[in-house]
Write a protein that holds these residues in place. Sequence first.
Motif, PDB file in Angstrom:
ATOM      1  N   UNK A   1       0.836  -1.205   0.000  1.00 41.75           N
ATOM      2  CA  UNK A   1       0.000   0.000   0.000  1.00 41.75           C
ATOM      3  C   UNK A   1       0.869   1.251   0.000  1.00 41.75           C
ATOM      4  N   UNK A   2       1.900   1.264   0.813  1.00 38.19           N
ATOM      5  CA  UNK A   2       2.836   2.402   0.840  1.00 38.19           C
ATOM      6  C   UNK A   2       3.475   2.600  -0.532  1.00 38.19           C
ATOM      7  N   UNK A   3       3.863   1.484  -1.157  1.00 36.82           N
ATOM      8  CA  UNK A   3       4.478   1.582  -2.479  1.00 36.82           C
ATOM      9  C   UNK A   3       3.515   2.226  -3.479  1.00 36.82           C
ATOM     10  N   UNK A   4       2.251   1.789  -3.479  1.00 33.64           N
ATOM     11  CA  UNK A   4       1.269   2.366  -4.396  1.00 33.64           C
ATOM     12  C   UNK A   4       1.084   3.858  -4.138  1.00 33.64           C
ATOM     13  N   UNK A   5       0.984   4.245  -2.868  1.00 39.37           N
ATOM     14  CA  UNK A   5       0.754   5.645  -2.543  1.00 39.37           C
ATOM     15  C   UNK A   5       1.979   6.514  -2.814  1.00 39.37           C
ATOM     16  N   UNK A   6       3.134   5.900  -2.916  1.00 38.00           N
ATOM     17  CA  UNK A   6       4.329   6.684  -3.248  1.00 38.00           C
ATOM     18  C   UNK A   6       4.376   7.019  -4.744  1.00 38.00           C
ATOM     19  N   UNK A   7       3.569   6.326  -5.547  1.00 42.76           N
ATOM     20  CA  UNK A   7       3.579   6.541  -6.995  1.00 42.76           C
ATOM     21  C   UNK A   7       2.383   7.369  -7.459  1.00 42.76           C
ATOM     22  N   UNK A   8       1.227   7.158  -6.840  1.00 51.62           N
ATOM     23  CA  UNK A   8      -0.002   7.753  -7.362  1.00 51.62           C
ATOM     24  C   UNK A   8      -1.011   7.961  -6.239  1.00 51.62           C
ATOM     25  N   UNK A   9      -2.011   8.804  -6.512  1.00 52.27           N
ATOM     26  CA  UNK A   9      -3.101   8.987  -5.567  1.00 52.27           C
ATOM     27  C   UNK A   9      -4.086   7.839  -5.658  1.00 52.27           C
TER      28      UNK A   9
END
Length: 124
Positions: free
Chosen positions: A33-41
């Motif tokens: 989840x952190x990885x996804x939020x580091x790339x996009x909203x």
Amino acid sequence: MKRLLLLIPVILLGIASGAHSLPLPQMNALRSARDYLSISGFSRKGLIDQLSSSYGDGYSVQNATAAVNSMNVDWNQQAVRAARDYLSISGFSCRGLIEQLSSDYGDQYTVSQAKYAAAKMGIC
């Protein structure tokens, strides 16, 4: 310096105090989840769906939900981030952007979050 860069998403997103006691599958989902939020909203629902989808990470809905619930995320700001991304590639009316952000086929933000983002972007 590398170590500092790895800590930035943790600091920016925040983690609820109980996150360190999550079972391993939920900790792995939290890391994703952190990885996804580091790339996009992402919206809360959109992030859970991404983590639990067989086309995404394949975590159980329970583990994905627990991971996302352990995070301290400003979903309004995530909606603004997504709105900014949309407006950088295409034009949207106020209503069109709100629908895109809040649709079950779009980003799955709440209508309130979508309206907040559209207003912050100055199109409503």
